[in-house]
Design an enzyme around this catalytic site. Structure first.
Site, PDB file in Angstrom:
ATOM      1  N   LYS A  37     -58.904  70.204 -26.102  1.00 30.21           N
ATOM      2  CA  LYS A  37     -58.006  69.581 -27.083  1.00 30.21           C
ATOM      3  C   LYS A  37     -56.600  69.427 -26.484  1.00 30.21           C
ATOM      4  O   LYS A  37     -56.286  70.064 -25.458  1.00 30.21           O
ATOM      5  CB  LYS A  37     -57.967  70.433 -28.358  1.00 30.21           C
ATOM      6  CG  LYS A  37     -57.455  71.852 -28.154  1.00 30.21           C
ATOM      7  CD  LYS A  37     -57.795  72.740 -29.351  1.00 30.21           C
ATOM      8  CE  LYS A  37     -57.281  74.145 -29.141  1.00 30.21           C
ATOM      9  NZ  LYS A  37     -57.804  75.087 -30.141  1.00 30.21           N
ATOM     10  N   ARG A 132     -57.725  80.289 -41.785  1.00 27.57           N
ATOM     11  CA  ARG A 132     -57.306  78.920 -41.485  1.00 27.57           C
ATOM     12  C   ARG A 132     -58.223  77.922 -42.180  1.00 27.57           C
ATOM     13  O   ARG A 132     -57.833  77.338 -43.173  1.00 27.57           O
ATOM     14  CB  ARG A 132     -57.271  78.735 -39.961  1.00 27.57           C
ATOM     15  CG  ARG A 132     -56.549  77.492 -39.519  1.00 27.57           C
ATOM     16  CD  ARG A 132     -56.193  77.529 -38.040  1.00 27.57           C
ATOM     17  NE  ARG A 132     -57.353  77.535 -37.134  1.00 27.57           N
ATOM     18  CZ  ARG A 132     -57.246  77.529 -35.805  1.00 27.57           C
ATOM     19  NH1 ARG A 132     -56.058  77.509 -35.231  1.00 27.57           N
ATOM     20  NH2 ARG A 132     -58.323  77.545 -35.041  1.00 27.57           N
ATOM     21  N   HIS A 164     -63.739  81.894 -35.878  1.00 26.55           N
ATOM     22  CA  HIS A 164     -62.649  82.013 -34.905  1.00 26.55           C
ATOM     23  C   HIS A 164     -61.942  83.345 -35.092  1.00 26.55           C
ATOM     24  O   HIS A 164     -61.621  83.727 -36.212  1.00 26.55           O
ATOM     25  CB  HIS A 164     -61.672  80.846 -35.099  1.00 26.55           C
ATOM     26  CG  HIS A 164     -60.714  80.662 -33.955  1.00 26.55           C
ATOM     27  ND1 HIS A 164     -61.104  80.678 -32.640  1.00 26.55           N
ATOM     28  CD2 HIS A 164     -59.384  80.430 -33.937  1.00 26.55           C
ATOM     29  CE1 HIS A 164     -60.048  80.471 -31.863  1.00 26.55           C
ATOM     30  NE2 HIS A 164     -58.991  80.327 -32.621  1.00 26.55           N
ATOM     31  N   ARG A 223     -66.262  79.392 -26.434  1.00 29.77           N
ATOM     32  CA  ARG A 223     -65.283  78.290 -26.541  1.00 29.77           C
ATOM     33  C   ARG A 223     -64.036  78.669 -25.752  1.00 29.77           C
ATOM     34  O   ARG A 223     -63.055  79.159 -26.299  1.00 29.77           O
ATOM     35  CB  ARG A 223     -64.926  78.041 -28.017  1.00 29.77           C
ATOM     36  CG  ARG A 223     -66.123  77.690 -28.913  1.00 29.77           C
ATOM     37  CD  ARG A 223     -65.646  77.271 -30.309  1.00 29.77           C
ATOM     38  NE  ARG A 223     -64.725  78.207 -30.899  1.00 29.77           N
ATOM     39  CZ  ARG A 223     -65.058  79.202 -31.729  1.00 29.77           C
ATOM     40  NH1 ARG A 223     -66.321  79.395 -32.077  1.00 29.77           N
ATOM     41  NH2 ARG A 223     -64.134  80.002 -32.229  1.00 29.77           N
ATOM     42  N   TYR A 267     -23.250  70.914 -20.619  1.00 31.45           N
ATOM     43  CA  TYR A 267     -22.819  70.790 -22.017  1.00 31.45           C
ATOM     44  C   TYR A 267     -22.411  72.136 -22.613  1.00 31.45           C
ATOM     45  O   TYR A 267     -23.032  73.156 -22.323  1.00 31.45           O
ATOM     46  CB  TYR A 267     -23.972  70.250 -22.864  1.00 31.45           C
ATOM     47  CG  TYR A 267     -24.317  68.803 -22.642  1.00 31.45           C
ATOM     48  CD1 TYR A 267     -23.389  67.791 -22.882  1.00 31.45           C
ATOM     49  CD2 TYR A 267     -25.598  68.446 -22.223  1.00 31.45           C
ATOM     50  CE1 TYR A 267     -23.724  66.458 -22.700  1.00 31.45           C
ATOM     51  CE2 TYR A 267     -25.940  67.116 -22.041  1.00 31.45           C
ATOM     52  CZ  TYR A 267     -24.999  66.123 -22.272  1.00 31.45           C
ATOM     53  OH  TYR A 267     -25.340  64.811 -22.097  1.00 31.45           O
ATOM     54  N   CYS A 314     -30.236  69.818 -19.725  1.00 28.61           N
ATOM     55  CA  CYS A 314     -29.986  68.515 -20.347  1.00 28.61           C
ATOM     56  C   CYS A 314     -31.323  67.805 -20.583  1.00 28.61           C
ATOM     57  O   CYS A 314     -32.383  68.337 -20.273  1.00 28.61           O
ATOM     58  CB  CYS A 314     -29.093  67.662 -19.460  1.00 28.61           C
ATOM     59  SG  CYS A 314     -27.607  68.515 -18.881  1.00 28.61           S
ATOM     60  N   ASP A 316     -32.624  65.161 -19.097  1.00 32.30           N
ATOM     61  CA  ASP A 316     -33.347  64.711 -17.905  1.00 32.30           C
ATOM     62  C   ASP A 316     -32.981  65.493 -16.644  1.00 32.30           C
ATOM     63  O   ASP A 316     -33.504  65.202 -15.575  1.00 32.30           O
ATOM     64  CB  ASP A 316     -33.014  63.234 -17.610  1.00 32.30           C
ATOM     65  CG  ASP A 316     -32.991  62.405 -18.864  1.00 32.30           C
ATOM     66  OD1 ASP A 316     -33.998  62.448 -19.598  1.00 32.30           O
ATOM     67  OD2 ASP A 316     -31.968  61.745 -19.132  1.00 32.30           O
TER      68      ASP A 316
END
Ligand code: PLP
Length: 374
Positions: A37, A132, A164, A223, A267, A314, A316
């Site tokens: 997933k 759940r 689970h 799993r 920053y 930051c 990027d």
């Protein structure tokens, strides 16, 4: 690598993935149901499915229909289980593509079959303590009764039941007892059905943690998610030896400069140099999924040595302290992975800001190309 991509990238080690699968096979045998997933936990579902198939994996689990359709496309011969919710309106797609749906109630089963003329395959989810989704009953007897009800639904093929675990990754005695109870509940439910001549092919409850710390011969499938990718379900708890992280995260140095005592970095002026320093700028930031919460807290690796991030990360870019390291523009920086004798794992980064390795690797963003290496 395409040089245009040489800004920030994730290297996915195919050999580590494959050796992890053989380590896991040594523990659970052929019962692996690979949990792919969330883009195979950020590792790239298409390629990961391909290599898992090469390693002999036949069962896959995903969270939703889109993921299931893609996995079926990559591995048409495989069995794919959807662990999460599928809107009943898509029942036709489930049936046509031979996908197995997790079913959480009789009502849901009825909704599914109402929406298609074809047979729906399913495993029934039992909530034994995760809180759940799934059938929730006080006793295995009552649970088995309801499963029989669901089995009687026309056009529904019930092939298994599963549950689970909530705390299979803990050595705490109370938690172990909790998981024991969860496990006993589903096995008892299965055995009641069997005693009434209802033979389901599958009963499964092992996740990565259970596969590491409490394997059971009764679970027909394991799993496994996070351990395939070489991370721990509960860092710093150890995982079986031989499991290695599959993803590394790298970027390059774009700029090196000298700063003086009193100069501020990034920053918010959260970092002020208290001596003369060499500072390098690195081509990765929080938009790449490298969390801003790591600002001034995490290390990166350069030439086999740790360097601390200076000031705020930051969008990027980020800055690191490379004082005395002869850093040069174009040098490769390792944010996750190994360089020389040093290693930074996703689990280590996670522990710095209170999350888990799962969130780190899932969170590496789409703009970071995944490069598959031997
Ligand atoms: C995600 C998930 C798993 C895999 O969990 P790991 O801890 O990564 O092994 C197994 N079962 C279910 C129901 C899940 O949602």
């Amino acid at each position: 690598m395409n040089q245009h991509l040489k800004r920030a990238w994730a290297e996915i080690s195919v050999s580590n993935l494959k050796s992890n699968i053989s380590v896991i096979k040594n523990i659970v045998g052929d019962r692996i149901m690979a949990v792919v997933k969330a883009d195979a936990y950020g590792h790239g579902e298409g390629e990961i499915c391909h290599y898992l198939k090469e390693s002999g994996v036949k069962y896959f689990a995903v969270s939703n229909l889109d993921e299931a359709l893609r996995v079926k496309n990559f591995c048409p011969e495989s069995e794919v289980l959807i662990l999460g919710y599928t809107y009943p309106e898509y029942a036709d797609e489930l049936a046509e593509n031979n996908i197995i749906q997790g079913v959480i109630s009789k009502e849901y089963a009825l909704e599914l079959v109402k929406n298609t003329d074809k047979k729906i395959r399913c495993h029934i989810k039992i909530d034994t303590g995760m809180g759940r989704i799934g059938l929730k009953y006080d006793t295995p007897e009552k649970c088995a009764e309801e499963i029989k009800n669901i089995i009687n639904t026309d056009n529904l093929s019930v092939e298994g039941i599963y549950t689970h675990f909530a705390v299979a990754d803990s050595y705490d005695e109370d938690n172990i007892r909790y998981t024991d109870k969860q496990e006993k509940f589903i096995i008892d439910t299965y055995d009641i059905l069997k005693s009434e001549n209802i033979h389901l092919e599958h009963v499964h409850f092992m996740n990565s943690a259970a596969s590491c710390y409490r394997t059971s011969s009764r679970s027909t499938l394991a799993r496994t998610g996070i351990i395939m990718y070489g991370l721990s379900p509960n860092y710093p708890l150890e995982i079986p030896s031989g499991l290695k992280p599959v993803m590394s995260l790298k970027a390059i140095i774009s700029h090196v400069k000298k700063v003086q005592n009193g100069d501020c970095i990034s920053y918010g002026r959260t970092f002020t140099a208290e001596r003369d320093m060499d500072i390098a700028t690195v081509t990765i930031g929080y938009a790449d999924g490298y969390s801003r919460l790591l600002s001034s807290k995490a290390d990166v690796l350069l030439n086999g040595k740790r360097c601390r991030i200076t000031g705020r990360i930051c969008m990027d870019q980020l800055m690191i302290d490379v004082t005395g390291m002869n850093a040069k523009e174009g040098d490769i920086v390792t944010l996750i992975g190994s360089d020389g004798n040093e290693t930074i794992t996703a689990d280590e980064l996670a522990s710095i800001y209170g999350t888990i390795g799962y969130e780190i690797v899932c969170g590496i963003s789409k703009r970071v190309p995944r490069i598959y290496v031997k």
